[in-house]
Motif scaffolding. Structure first.
Motif, short mmCIF file in Angstrom:
data_model
loop_
_atom_site.label_atom_id
_atom_site.label_comp_id
_atom_site.label_asym_id
_atom_site.label_seq_id
_atom_site.Cartn_x
_atom_site.Cartn_y
_atom_site.Cartn_z
N LEU A 168 15.75 -83.16 32.68
CA LEU A 168 15.35 -83.22 31.28
C LEU A 168 16.56 -83.50 30.40
N ALA A 169 17.66 -82.78 30.67
CA ALA A 169 18.88 -83.01 29.90
C ALA A 169 19.34 -84.45 30.05
N GLY A 170 19.30 -84.95 31.28
CA GLY A 170 19.73 -86.33 31.51
C GLY A 170 18.90 -87.32 30.73
N ALA A 171 17.58 -87.13 30.72
CA ALA A 171 16.71 -88.06 30.01
C ALA A 171 16.93 -87.97 28.50
N LEU A 172 17.02 -86.73 27.98
CA LEU A 172 17.21 -86.56 26.53
C LEU A 172 18.54 -87.16 26.09
N VAL A 173 19.57 -86.86 26.85
CA VAL A 173 20.91 -87.33 26.47
C VAL A 173 21.05 -88.82 26.76
N GLY A 174 20.37 -89.27 27.83
CA GLY A 174 20.45 -90.68 28.20
C GLY A 174 20.01 -91.61 27.08
N TYR A 203 21.02 -84.61 37.03
CA TYR A 203 21.04 -85.07 35.64
C TYR A 203 20.94 -86.59 35.59
N MET A 204 21.72 -87.24 36.46
CA MET A 204 21.69 -88.70 36.53
C MET A 204 20.33 -89.20 37.01
N VAL A 205 19.75 -88.52 38.01
CA VAL A 205 18.43 -88.92 38.50
C VAL A 205 17.42 -88.89 37.35
N GLY A 206 17.48 -87.82 36.54
CA GLY A 206 16.58 -87.72 35.39
C GLY A 206 16.75 -88.89 34.44
N ALA A 207 17.99 -89.22 34.12
CA ALA A 207 18.24 -90.31 33.17
C ALA A 207 17.75 -91.64 33.72
N LEU A 240 17.99 -97.31 27.68
CA LEU A 240 17.05 -96.25 27.31
C LEU A 240 17.34 -95.92 25.86
N ASP A 241 16.31 -95.98 25.01
CA ASP A 241 16.55 -95.77 23.59
C ASP A 241 15.69 -94.63 23.07
N VAL A 242 16.06 -94.12 21.91
CA VAL A 242 15.26 -93.06 21.31
C VAL A 242 13.94 -93.67 20.83
N PRO A 243 12.84 -92.89 20.81
CA PRO A 243 11.58 -93.44 20.33
C PRO A 243 11.69 -93.84 18.86
N ALA A 244 10.94 -94.87 18.48
CA ALA A 244 11.06 -95.45 17.14
C ALA A 244 10.86 -94.39 16.05
N ALA A 245 9.96 -93.44 16.30
CA ALA A 245 9.64 -92.45 15.28
C ALA A 245 10.84 -91.57 14.95
N LEU A 246 11.79 -91.47 15.89
CA LEU A 246 12.93 -90.58 15.68
C LEU A 246 14.23 -91.36 15.53
#
Lengths: 306, 376, 327
Positions: A205-211, A45-49, A122-128
């Motif tokens: 995927l979870a790590g990246a989404l949550v990160g 999970y950490m590797v993904g983030a 790491l931030d959410v994309p501007a559109a969202l």
């Protein structure tokens, strides 16, 4: 508390549950197929983030970041499976716990070695980035809706994969009788590597989404890992359906416990100490839930016999 | 000791080897690995910059991994084996509570570069314990004062459910005269704040004041920015430090926070410190780095004045605080805790870097609420 | 004497020898480290009763370690602040006497182990690992948020508790005391393994159906083993707290449970002296490596991996050959 706020909190609980499902799905899949208890799942999970954060910083694209997270976590998973994990399948749980505990140390300190001790951006994309208004007037962050959507899509995808595809048949057969599918000519070690990489990719995927909405830092995986274990144990280890139900139960218990318990204790005692007592009980709530479930159903809600 | 001579000494030290004079031996126990290592690394680097080339100070550094049991054992090692004269470095209050009383009881000096738990400022104070950073409540008190004076009527306060969190809320309330709309206690280490954000939005408050150190604060701020909530946000500098702002990014813009130091604080020596730190380590200094730097300067100033073997003289030399702090005016109060000005900063963007800009003083010549309990 | 027995004897003698040499060289910190090894080994000996004999993989033994620690912390805290622990229905005062503290620690952790075991032993396998982990976490969060005894800050005790006839503040005397406790418990645990109960427990691990067939209840055997195991680990917790003169919720953390388990694996599962070898090796590595690199945990991780994958009998197993395999 107004009904609208309560609905919003239920939504928050569901969202947290879906997030946990993304993590728990891979864990339970790996256990179901290979009988392996993998403490290092939090490290994937950490590797993904971290992969997502590094890619987003280099390219500026969130989609590429998600792709990178999937690839990096799947690759890390495959490497770990080939070098370490496959030696553990016929070992007892104790060896598995210890070896994967050792992997956590290696992953965590290795990541700190490469990326340093400071949290990454790491931030959410501007559109969202903002909220959207839901029917009924609830303002809800668009990105959290995306997480709910992704989680449901993954859940649906896994159900289809398991029930409709050739790989799914092999996976189910592998759960039922390992020797038999080997005898039927399925390359079992390739199947295991594939399943492990798939589970790792889900964690990544979870790590990246949550990160994107949490802190990307070394050690981020372990708290989630413990929650994911609680989820799969409640649901029944090895069951995707159980993981889904368990995740929603844990998400709702944790969120609503934190919100409602302080109010509940305020009925008996004065406000300030009620908040403290409520918060204390809420922090134990999911473990109490888990102990309760196991006492009445020792193999979890949807678990078979171990 | 003047900063410029330090810088000169630093240059010399690069070519000449360290001198042989062993005037004081300093044991630094700080967090260098695991979660929260960034803070300890900043304190260490700030300290090293301050004492670079200083022959009076011999330094032993150990990593406590943020575990109190390890810190206690390292303290035993420093005292029993290394036979240090002075100890310093601890970041976390719970580790300080485990180490400091035992160390001072054994006649060692302890100079705190970060943690300032209330017990050590009040009843548990000790003549050999000096805090160069702040008493734990200081930032929160200053924030409460600033909020009261700037027309904030209703506030939601939020902190994790552990001692430092409760102290933060108590500290804020001590100086805040308006209405507390809600008190929210979160889990220590919590990473998802959707439920709390919904509560904040529904509370009708003008401001949310939160104390969520480390990764917790990063998670909260990112999620808060995405929620569309428009309640003003304020916090202590711990959550808006340089290392943390890099991880939050634009989501933190406009947030007010309280600190005793800022990199753009216009006092003698500060600009030189910021430049030297950047040149040495390639990153902007944080408040922790500034605290580590001041701790180094304080020890160097005392070492230059008194022999550590003469405990009374050394204690008096420490108490004088005869050094140019990068925060400007600085002195020790009766309980050896700082009397200093706490400022308000705002998070802004300078070019591509998200950082803090000084707005003004929130509480001038601020001391702590526990000095009256301190009998020494 | 078999080779394994000689290794055991040598290992066991190494601790007091190390402490003695440290005393001669005036290196009190080495004595402190040796004391730490003895105490952590004691905790692992406790876990080994459940894990090695009973096959119960508990990832929640930090719960008992912490309860023992807090038994010491709470009693000594009340004694040092001269406040009674409880006034109604009858007066209970705090104490600074080690024997009393040990007794309380043993009883409290045994009761906790009995309760946790009674619930957890209804499950098996991974579920058992996870439910013990959950109980540990429950106590961890409780200790953090319970304000009466310091919460996350923990409790500091300014002077080490006393033992009749000894000055426990002198490192070598405290070491001697801990080592004596370890020796007694090792002896008792060796007796336990060879007793009728120990044999029945081993049989219940290897073949529960057969044990049931001869009229024994595996559940009850395991519950007794789990309770004894928790009590021993609780005693170690009280000593550990006295070593540091400090208790905090980190004693309850799941990493602590993991570490206690690591000692057993490093030394060799099911071997009487395995925990001693494992704890000694771990503390030695921690002491040596952490001075060399900030990233020393990588090496500990790598070593642990190698041991689990390739040296299945642990340290003693590798040294002694395979003459005493654990199953």
């Amino acid at each position: 508390m107004s009904t609208l706020l309560l609905i919003e909190q239920v939504l928050n609980g569901l969202q947290f549950g879906v997030m946990l499902f993304l993590m728990a799905a891979g864990l339970t899949l790996i256990f179901g197929v290979m009988g392996l208890i993998n403490l290092a799942h939090g490290s994937l999970y950490m590797v993904g983030a971290f992969a997502a954060a590094a890619t987003a910083a280099a390219t500026g694209s969130f989609v590429l970041a998600l792709v990178a997270a999937l690839i990096a976590a799947a690759a890390a998973g495959a490497i770990v499976e080939l070098t370490v994990i496959r030696r553990l399948y016929d070992r007892d749980h104790l060896d598995q716990v210890l070896a994967t505990f050792a992997l956590i140390l290696v992953f965590s300190e290795g990541t700190r070695w490469i990326f340093g001790s400071f949290p990454l951006y790491l931030d959410v994309p501007a559109a969202l980035a903002g909220p959207v208004t839901l029917p009924g007037g609830i303002e809800y962050p668009a990105y959290r809706l995306l997480i709910i959507g992704m989680g449901l899509a993954v859940a649906a995808g896994l159900f289809l994969l398991i029930s409709r595809t050739r790989i799914g048949i092999q996976i189910r057969a592998g759960e039922a009788d390992r020797e038999m599918i080997g005898a039927l000519g399925v390359d079992i070690s390739k199947l295991y590597t594939l399943v492990f990489a798939l589970g790792a990719a889900l964690a990544g995927l979870a790590g990246a989404l949550v990160g994107a909405i949490q802190s990307v830092q070394v050690g981020m995986g372990e708290p989630v890992l413990i929650l994911a274990f609680v989820v799969i144990v409640i649901g029944g280890i090895g069951s995707i359906k159980g993981a889904f139900v368990g995740a929603l139960l844990v998400g709702l218990t944790d969120t609503l416990g934190g919100v409602l318990l302080p109010e509940f204790f305020a009925l008996f005692t004065e406000a300030s100490s009620a908040k403290l007592i409520g918060a204390s009980v809420a922090s134990m709530a999911i473990y109490i839930l888990m102990a309760g479930v196991l006492i009445f159903k020792p193999t979890g809600l949807f678990g078979g016999q171990t | 000791m003047k900063l410029h001579s330090l810088m000169l000494a630093a240059g010399l030290a690069a070519t000449a080897s360290m001198g042989m004079a062993e005037k004081i031996k300093v044991g630094m126990i700080t967090t260098l690995s695991g979660g929260g290592a960034g803070l300890g690394i900043d304190v260490r680097d700030g300290f090293l910059l301050a004492v670079k080339g200083n022959d009076d100070i011999e330094l032993v550094i150990e990593d406590d991994q943020r575990k109190p049991e390890i810190a206690v054992q390292l303290a035993d090692k420093m005292i029993q084996s290394e036979k240090v004269d002075v100890m310093t470095g601890i970041i976390w209050s719970n580790l300080a509570m485990a180490v400091v009383p035992a160390a001072t009881a054994q006649g060692k000096f302890y100079v705190s570069p970060n943690a300032g738990p209330s017990a050590l400022a009040g009843k548990g104070c000790h003549p050999n314990y000096f805090n160069v950073a702040w008493q734990n409540d200081a930032y929160h008190e200053a924030a409460g004062k600033w909020a009261s004076e700037n027309g904030v009527g209703k506030v939601v306060v939020m902190a994790p459910n552990y001692p430092a969190g409760k102290d933060a809320i108590t500290g804020f309330k001590r100086f805040f005269t308006g209405e507390i709309a809600d008190e929210v206690y979160t889990k220590l280490g919590q990473q998802d704040y959707a439920a709390e954000i919904a509560q904040i939005r529904a509370s009708g408050a003008d401001m949310v004041y939160y104390f969520l150190p480390g990764g917790m604060g990063i998670s909260f701020m990112k999620q808060y920015a995405g929620s569309g909530a428009d309640v003003q946000v304020m916090g202590p500098a711990f959550s808006f430090d340089q290392g943390i702002l890099g991880a939050i990014g634009d989501a933190a813009l406009g947030v007010k926070n309280t600190a005793h130091w800022s990199k753009d604080l216009d006092v003698p020596g500060n600009a030189d410190f910021v430049a030297a730190f950047q040149a040495e380590y390639g990153r902007l200094p944080s408040v922790y780095a500034a605290q580590g730097f001041d701790t180094g300067l304080l020890l160097a100033s005392a070492a230059a004045k008194a022999d550590v073997a003469d405990a009374d003289a050394f204690r008096a030399a420490l108490k004088e605080a005869d050094f140019q702090s990068v925060r400007g005016e600085f002195s020790f109060g009766a309980n050896n805790h700082p009397v200093q000005t706490i400022y308000v900063r705002e998070v802004v963007k300078e070019g591509d870097v998200v950082t803090n800009k000084l707005l003004g003083a929130a509480a001038e010549n601020h001391s702590d609420a526990y000095a009256a309990d301190c009998k020494m | 004497m078999t080779r394994a027995a000689m290794i055991n004897a040598a290992l066991f003698a190494m601790l007091p020898i190390t402490a003695g040499v440290a005393l001669a060289l005036d290196e009190p910190f080495i004595i402190t480290l040796a004391t730490k090894v003895a105490i952590l080994a004691l905790a692992a000996v406790g876990l080994n009763i459940a894990l090695g004999l009973g096959g119960l993989v508990s990832l929640g033994h930090a719960a008992f370690f912490g309860i023992g620690g807090y038994a010491m912390g709470i009693l000594a805290h009340h004694a040092q602040s001269y406040t009674p622990l409880m006034e109604l229905p009858f007066l209970i005062e705090g104490t600074k006497s080690m024997p009393v503290i040990w007794l309380v620690a043993i009883i409290a952790s045994a009761l906790a182990a009995l309760a946790i075991g009674a619930l957890s032993l209804r499950t098996t396998g991974v579920y058992f690992i996870m439910i013990t982990l959950a109980f540990g976490q429950m106590l961890y969060y409780f200790a953090i948020s319970w304000p009466a005894y310091g919460g996350e800050d923990g409790l500091s005790i300014y002077v080490r508790n006393g033992f009749p006839g000894l000055n426990t503040l002198v490192p070598i005397q405290f070491f001697g005391l801990c080592f004596a406790v370890l020796a007694v418990v090792l002896w008792a645990s060796g007796r336990l393994a060879r007793s009728a109960f120990g044999l029945a427990l081993t049989a219940a691990r290897q073949n529960p159906e057969r044990v049931e067939a001869v009229g024994l209840t595996p559940y009850r055997l395991r519950l007794v083993a789990f309770t004894i195991s928790g009590a021993v680990t609780g005693l170690a917790g009280a000593l550990f707290a006295d070593l540091n003169r400090f208790v905090s919720p980190t004693m309850f953390s799941w990493q602590m449970s993991g570490e206690i388990m690591i000692f057993i694996i490093l030394g060799g599962v099911g071997r009487l002296f395995g925990p001693v070898a494992g704890a000694a090796l771990f503390i030695l590595l921690e002491h040596l490596l952490s001075g060399v690199t900030e990233f020393w945990l990588i090496y500990v991780g790598a070593l642990l991996l190698l041991v689990v994958l390739f040296a299945r009998g642990g340290l003693i197993g590798s040294l002694a050959g395979r003459e005493v395999a654990h199953d």
